[in-house]
Each structure stands twice: as structure tokens, then as C-alpha cells.
Design a protein around this motif. Structure first.
Motif, mmCIF file in Angstrom:
data_model
loop_
_atom_site.group_PDB
_atom_site.id
_atom_site.type_symbol
_atom_site.label_atom_id
_atom_site.label_comp_id
_atom_site.label_asym_id
_atom_site.label_seq_id
_atom_site.Cartn_x
_atom_site.Cartn_y
_atom_site.Cartn_z
ATOM 1 N N GLN A 49 0.831 -1.193 0.000
ATOM 2 C CA GLN A 49 0.000 0.000 0.000
ATOM 3 C C GLN A 49 0.872 1.253 0.000
ATOM 4 O O GLN A 49 1.938 1.285 0.608
ATOM 5 N N ALA A 50 0.387 2.283 -0.685
ATOM 6 C CA ALA A 50 0.955 3.632 -0.649
ATOM 7 C C ALA A 50 -0.238 4.578 -0.695
ATOM 8 O O ALA A 50 -0.958 4.607 -1.699
ATOM 9 N N GLU A 51 -0.456 5.306 0.407
ATOM 10 C CA GLU A 51 -1.640 6.163 0.519
ATOM 11 C C GLU A 51 -2.886 5.306 0.270
ATOM 12 O O GLU A 51 -3.036 4.270 0.882
ATOM 13 N N ALA A 52 -3.752 5.694 -0.667
ATOM 14 C CA ALA A 52 -4.991 4.961 -0.929
ATOM 15 C C ALA A 52 -4.821 3.836 -1.952
ATOM 16 O O ALA A 52 -5.768 3.144 -2.278
ATOM 17 N N VAL A 53 -3.617 3.640 -2.457
ATOM 18 C CA VAL A 53 -3.354 2.641 -3.499
ATOM 19 C C VAL A 53 -2.924 1.324 -2.863
ATOM 20 O O VAL A 53 -1.983 1.290 -2.071
ATOM 21 N N GLN A 54 -3.637 0.248 -3.199
ATOM 22 C CA GLN A 54 -3.238 -1.085 -2.757
ATOM 23 C C GLN A 54 -3.014 -1.981 -3.972
ATOM 24 O O GLN A 54 -3.831 -1.997 -4.895
ATOM 25 N N LEU A 55 -1.898 -2.700 -3.959
ATOM 26 C CA LEU A 55 -1.612 -3.724 -4.960
ATOM 27 C C LEU A 55 -1.464 -5.045 -4.228
ATOM 28 O O LEU A 55 -0.711 -5.149 -3.256
ATOM 29 N N HIS A 56 -2.191 -6.048 -4.689
ATOM 30 C CA HIS A 56 -2.117 -7.384 -4.117
ATOM 31 C C HIS A 56 -1.427 -8.287 -5.134
ATOM 32 O O HIS A 56 -1.812 -8.301 -6.302
ATOM 33 N N LEU A 57 -0.426 -9.001 -4.700
ATOM 34 C CA LEU A 57 0.278 -9.946 -5.559
ATOM 35 C C LEU A 57 -0.103 -11.340 -5.102
ATOM 36 O O LEU A 57 0.254 -11.759 -3.995
ATOM 37 N N GLY A 58 -0.844 -12.044 -5.932
ATOM 38 C CA GLY A 58 -1.312 -13.380 -5.608
ATOM 39 C C GLY A 58 -0.529 -14.423 -6.375
ATOM 40 O O GLY A 58 -0.136 -14.214 -7.523
ATOM 41 N N ILE A 59 -0.323 -15.542 -5.739
ATOM 42 C CA ILE A 59 0.441 -16.633 -6.350
ATOM 43 C C ILE A 59 -0.453 -17.420 -7.308
ATOM 44 O O ILE A 59 -1.578 -17.787 -6.971
ATOM 45 N N GLU A 60 0.079 -17.657 -8.490
ATOM 46 C CA GLU A 60 -0.628 -18.406 -9.523
ATOM 47 C C GLU A 60 0.304 -19.495 -10.038
ATOM 48 O O GLU A 60 1.396 -19.194 -10.539
ATOM 49 N N GLU A 61 -0.115 -20.736 -9.905
ATOM 50 C CA GLU A 61 0.738 -21.869 -10.293
ATOM 51 C C GLU A 61 1.152 -21.804 -11.761
ATOM 52 O O GLU A 61 2.308 -22.015 -12.093
ATOM 53 N N ASP A 62 0.218 -21.532 -12.634
ATOM 54 C CA ASP A 62 0.498 -21.466 -14.075
ATOM 55 C C ASP A 62 0.691 -20.000 -14.474
ATOM 56 O O ASP A 62 0.028 -19.492 -15.372
ATOM 57 N N PHE A 63 1.615 -19.320 -13.813
ATOM 58 C CA PHE A 63 1.796 -17.876 -13.967
ATOM 59 C C PHE A 63 2.289 -17.484 -15.353
ATOM 60 O O PHE A 63 3.186 -18.097 -15.912
ATOM 61 N N ARG A 64 1.669 -16.426 -15.885
ATOM 62 C CA ARG A 64 2.149 -15.734 -17.068
ATOM 63 C C ARG A 64 2.026 -14.243 -16.768
ATOM 64 O O ARG A 64 0.968 -13.790 -16.340
ATOM 65 N N PRO A 65 3.080 -13.451 -16.964
ATOM 66 C CA PRO A 65 2.997 -12.033 -16.620
ATOM 67 C C PRO A 65 2.002 -11.279 -17.497
ATOM 68 O O PRO A 65 1.780 -11.640 -18.648
ATOM 69 N N ALA A 66 1.421 -10.250 -16.910
ATOM 70 C CA ALA A 66 0.512 -9.374 -17.653
ATOM 71 C C ALA A 66 1.362 -8.409 -18.471
ATOM 72 O O ALA A 66 1.959 -7.492 -17.936
ATOM 73 N N ARG A 67 1.453 -8.641 -19.766
ATOM 74 C CA ARG A 67 2.297 -7.819 -20.640
ATOM 75 C C ARG A 67 1.544 -6.612 -21.197
ATOM 76 O O ARG A 67 2.132 -5.597 -21.512
ATOM 77 N N LYS A 68 0.239 -6.724 -21.374
ATOM 78 C CA LYS A 68 -0.567 -5.622 -21.897
ATOM 79 C C LYS A 68 -1.450 -5.042 -20.781
ATOM 80 O O LYS A 68 -1.466 -3.841 -20.559
ATOM 81 N N ALA A 69 -2.196 -5.897 -20.098
ATOM 82 C CA ALA A 69 -3.025 -5.441 -18.983
ATOM 83 C C ALA A 69 -2.107 -4.895 -17.895
ATOM 84 O O ALA A 69 -1.008 -5.418 -17.679
ATOM 85 N N HIS A 70 -2.561 -3.826 -17.215
ATOM 86 C CA HIS A 70 -1.699 -3.209 -16.218
ATOM 87 C C HIS A 70 -2.490 -2.250 -15.345
ATOM 88 O O HIS A 70 -3.495 -1.696 -15.789
ATOM 89 N N PRO A 71 -2.021 -2.013 -14.123
ATOM 90 C CA PRO A 71 -2.588 -0.905 -13.354
ATOM 91 C C PRO A 71 -1.947 0.393 -13.816
ATOM 92 O O PRO A 71 -0.773 0.426 -14.189
ATOM 93 N N GLY A 72 -2.725 1.458 -13.823
ATOM 94 C CA GLY A 72 -2.210 2.797 -14.100
ATOM 95 C C GLY A 72 -2.094 3.513 -12.766
ATOM 96 O O GLY A 72 -3.098 3.757 -12.108
ATOM 97 N N LEU A 73 -0.879 3.812 -12.365
ATOM 98 C CA LEU A 73 -0.627 4.392 -11.039
ATOM 99 C C LEU A 73 -0.256 5.863 -11.178
ATOM 100 O O LEU A 73 0.755 6.192 -11.808
ATOM 101 N N ARG A 74 -1.068 6.734 -10.602
ATOM 102 C CA ARG A 74 -0.805 8.169 -10.668
ATOM 103 C C ARG A 74 0.273 8.523 -9.653
ATOM 104 O O ARG A 74 0.217 8.091 -8.502
ATOM 105 N N VAL A 75 1.248 9.298 -10.100
ATOM 106 C CA VAL A 75 2.360 9.713 -9.242
ATOM 107 C C VAL A 75 2.498 11.232 -9.268
ATOM 108 O O VAL A 75 1.943 11.898 -10.134
ATOM 109 N N THR A 76 3.230 11.749 -8.308
ATOM 110 C CA THR A 76 3.605 13.159 -8.313
ATOM 111 C C THR A 76 5.106 13.224 -8.576
ATOM 112 O O THR A 76 5.839 12.294 -8.241
ATOM 113 N N ASP A 77 5.544 14.291 -9.207
ATOM 114 C CA ASP A 77 6.952 14.482 -9.558
ATOM 115 C C ASP A 77 7.471 13.273 -10.335
ATOM 116 O O ASP A 77 8.396 12.575 -9.923
#
Length: 122
Positions: free
Chosen positions: A48-76
Motif C-alpha cells: 500500500q501507498a496512501e490509498a493505493v493497494q496492490l495485491h500480488l497473488g500466487i498463480e501456479e500457471d503464472f504468465r505475466p501481464a504484458r498488456k493489462a496493467h494498473p495505471g498508477l498516478r504519481v507526483t513528480d
């Protein structure tokens, strides 16, 4: 009625928690938050950072998300991109979103992440 996004979940391969902690806590500057015991038994980790939470869950047959993604707003965004690059994370700038500065990066298991900051109107 929808009120907000509570969290975004990304997948990760079994045994990757150490690498995930190094990236999400040390590189991105997020804080690890405890998972409920029943969910902690499944592995993975939450951040977590402020109101943003990212959960990383374990997946046996894992393949990374190459196109799908969270858009995280940042300052500076320039300083934030420098922080990631200094810590060895890839930073790929993309100027194709009008009204924003943005770049993409990848976590250590290959998930795509977008970081963006709206441009100030003068």
C-alpha cells in the motif's frame, strides 16, 4: 453504485515473494501490509501507498501481464522515474497520452505497470 477501486491484484509465480518485496517496497516505496491469515497461507503479498493497494497473488500457471496493467498516478514523475532507474527497474517513456507524462516499467516477474502524472495547465 461504484465508489472507488479498493485494490488491484496482479499474479506472480510461486516462491517470488522475496523479489516482489524488494521491488514493491524498496523500488516503488510502498509499504507491505499484512494479509489475513487465511489468505496469507496461499502465499503472495500485499502493498500500500496512501490509498493505493496492490495485491500480488500466487498463480501456479503464472504468465505475466504484458498488456493489462494498473495505471498508477504519481507526483513528480521525473524524480519517480529516476528513483526506479537508479534501483535497476526499467523505465520506458511514452508520450502518446495527451495531457499526461507517463512511463511503463515491469516488476521482477514481468508484470507491466504504468506510472502517469497529469500535465499542469498554464
Amino acid at each position: 453504485m461504484l465508489a472507488a477501486v479498493d485494490h488491484v491484484q496482479l499474479a506472480a509465480p510461486p516462491g517470488s515473494e522475496k523479489e516482489l518485496r524488494a521491488y514493491y517496497a524498496d523500488v516503488l516505496g510502498m509499504t507491505e501490509i499484512p494479509k489475513p491469515p487465511v489468505l496469507a497461507a496461499r502465499g503472495g503479498c500485499w502493498f500500500q501507498a496512501e490509498a493505493v493497494q496492490l495485491h500480488l497473488g500466487i498463480e501456479e500457471d503464472f504468465r505475466p501481464a504484458r498488456k493489462a496493467h494498473p495505471g498508477l498516478r504519481v507526483t513528480d514523475i521525473e524524480a519517480y522515474a529516476a528513483r526506479l532507474a537508479e534501483r535497476g527497474a526499467p523505465v520506458t517513456w511514452d508520450d502518446n497520452l495527451p495531457g499526461h507524462r507517463r512511463f511503463y516499467s515491469e516488476d521482477p516477474v514481468g508484470n507491466r505497470l504504468e506510472f502517469l502524472e497529469p500535465l499542469r495547465v498554464r
